[in-house]
Write an enzyme that holds these catalytic residues in place. Structure first.
Site, mmCIF file in Angstrom:
data_model
loop_
_atom_site.group_PDB
_atom_site.id
_atom_site.type_symbol
_atom_site.label_atom_id
_atom_site.label_comp_id
_atom_site.label_asym_id
_atom_site.label_seq_id
_atom_site.Cartn_x
_atom_site.Cartn_y
_atom_site.Cartn_z
ATOM 1 C CG ASP A 14 -1.574 1.250 1.541
ATOM 2 O OD1 ASP A 14 -2.382 1.660 0.699
ATOM 3 O OD2 ASP A 14 -1.324 1.854 2.611
ATOM 4 C CB THR A 18 1.970 1.199 3.675
ATOM 5 O OG1 THR A 18 0.655 0.956 4.187
ATOM 6 C CG2 THR A 18 2.789 -0.085 3.725
ATOM 7 N NE ARG A 45 -4.875 8.321 4.919
ATOM 8 C CZ ARG A 45 -4.687 7.588 3.835
ATOM 9 N NH1 ARG A 45 -4.968 8.064 2.640
ATOM 10 N NH2 ARG A 45 -4.205 6.368 3.933
ATOM 11 C CB SER A 120 -1.717 3.055 -4.150
ATOM 12 O OG SER A 120 -2.252 4.228 -3.588
ATOM 13 C CG ASN A 121 -7.768 2.920 -2.680
ATOM 14 O OD1 ASN A 121 -7.913 1.954 -3.441
ATOM 15 N ND2 ASN A 121 -8.349 2.992 -1.488
ATOM 16 C CE LYS A 153 -5.285 -0.091 -1.671
ATOM 17 N NZ LYS A 153 -3.912 -0.114 -1.140
ATOM 18 C CB SER A 177 -1.715 -2.492 4.020
ATOM 19 O OG SER A 177 -2.380 -1.238 4.127
ATOM 20 C CG ASN A 179 -4.032 2.559 5.433
ATOM 21 O OD1 ASN A 179 -4.277 3.476 6.203
ATOM 22 N ND2 ASN A 179 -3.209 2.698 4.402
ATOM 23 C CG PHE A 181 -9.313 0.525 4.712
ATOM 24 C CD1 PHE A 181 -9.499 0.241 3.373
ATOM 25 C CD2 PHE A 181 -8.439 1.546 5.059
ATOM 26 C CE1 PHE A 181 -8.825 0.961 2.385
ATOM 27 C CE2 PHE A 181 -7.763 2.269 4.084
ATOM 28 C CZ PHE A 181 -7.956 1.974 2.745
ATOM 29 C CG ASP A 182 -5.024 -1.810 1.861
ATOM 30 O OD1 ASP A 182 -5.671 -2.427 0.996
ATOM 31 O OD2 ASP A 182 -3.894 -1.316 1.654
HETATM 32 C C1 LAC Z 1 -3.539 3.656 -0.574
HETATM 33 C C2 LAC Z 1 -4.299 4.326 0.533
HETATM 34 C C3 LAC Z 1 -5.561 3.721 0.775
HETATM 35 O O1 LAC Z 1 -2.345 3.925 -0.776
HETATM 36 O O2 LAC Z 1 -3.562 4.326 1.689
HETATM 37 O O3 LAC Z 1 -4.151 2.865 -1.280
#
Ligand code: LAC
Length: 250
Positions: A14, A18, A45, A120-121, A153, A177, A179, A181-182
């Site tokens: 991520d 990350t 954020r 990544s998003n 994601k 990651s 995150n 949620f990820d």
């Molecule tokens: C990304 C964000 C969600 O890099 O942290 O995908």
């Protein structure tokens, strides 16, 4: 832990939070609006991520640069802050010059021999500029944006891009990651997952003492850095990217 040994061929990271320190925008938000830096950084954020999920659910995809702009506009408006377009653009520009976490470059160098990529998003434009500006284009085999599937994601379609773009099966991938949620999304999809726990639960709990002064950063950490209870646990918990070679070579 994993049920059986697997051969990891690729590590996929991520980006925001990350490899890149999303909190590093605080220098520009504070400079633009003295006294508001932490509030802007955290609300921005939190809203940015929320908008990715809302847009995915509404089936109204707009890329991450749009989402990032809309969430910054939301934040400045709610705080009643007036600004000219140049100030807005200066804050946005930090997104293509975010600070790498101090352990990121050395960890990637130590993992040479594996396929290394970002999933990544972020939009392709934002990610390519960021990776180029921070020197990671030299060490990454691919920078994959979810742009091509038009959904963010943790939608499973986002994670299918690893196999289609890198040619590596989910069972041969270690997804990394910070995150939660990820981590849950990647695990639910079927990847091997390492969670980089940048704020340990002990450190988190220690910050919430009775009557302690709670800042926007504390609230951000409480909401967005601790493992979510969604029925998915990471395979590995690490506290620094430098632990990754040990994880994959084991
Ligand atoms: C990304 C964000 C969600 O890099 O942290 O995908």
């Amino acid at each position: 832990m994993m049920d059986q040994p697997v051969t990891i061929k690729a590590l996929v990271f991520d980006a925001y939070g990350t490899l890149y320190d999303i909190q590093s925008v605080a220098t520009v938000t504070e400079e633009a609006f003295p006294g508001y830096g932490d509030l802007i950084t955290q609300i921005w954020r939190m809203k940015q991520l929320e908008y990715t999920w809302l847009r995915s659910m509404m089936k109204r995809y707009e890329d991450f640069s749009v989402v990032t702009r809309e969430s910054l506009t939301y934040t400045l408006k709610l705080l009643g802050l007036k600004y000219d377009p140049a100030v807005f653009e200066r804050i946005m520009d930090k997104y293509v010059h975010l600070d790498l976490y101090p352990d990121a470059r050395a960890a990637l160098d130590a993992l040479k021999g594996y396929k290394l990529a970002i999933l990544s998003n972020g939009s392709s434009g934002m990610l390519n500029a960021l990776v180029e500006n921070t020197g990671l284009s030299k060490v990454l085999d691919a920078t994959i944006s979810i742009d091509s599937v038009g959904v963010f994601k943790p939608d499973p379609r986002a994670y299918t891009l690893i196999e289609s773009k890198l040619g590596v099966k989910p069972s041969e991938v270690l997804f990394v990651s910070s995150n939660p949620f990820d981590v849950c999304g990647a695990k639910s999809f079927g990847l091997n997952v390492a969670w980089i726990e940048r704020v340990t639960s002990d450190a988190m709990a220690a910050e919430f003492k009775p009557n302690a002064l709670i800042t926007p950063l504390h609230m951000f950490k409480a909401i967005r850095t601790q493992m979510d209870h969604l029925g998915h646990e990471p395979d590995y918990r690490i506290t620094a990217l430098s632990e990754l070679p040990k994880v994959v070579d084991a």
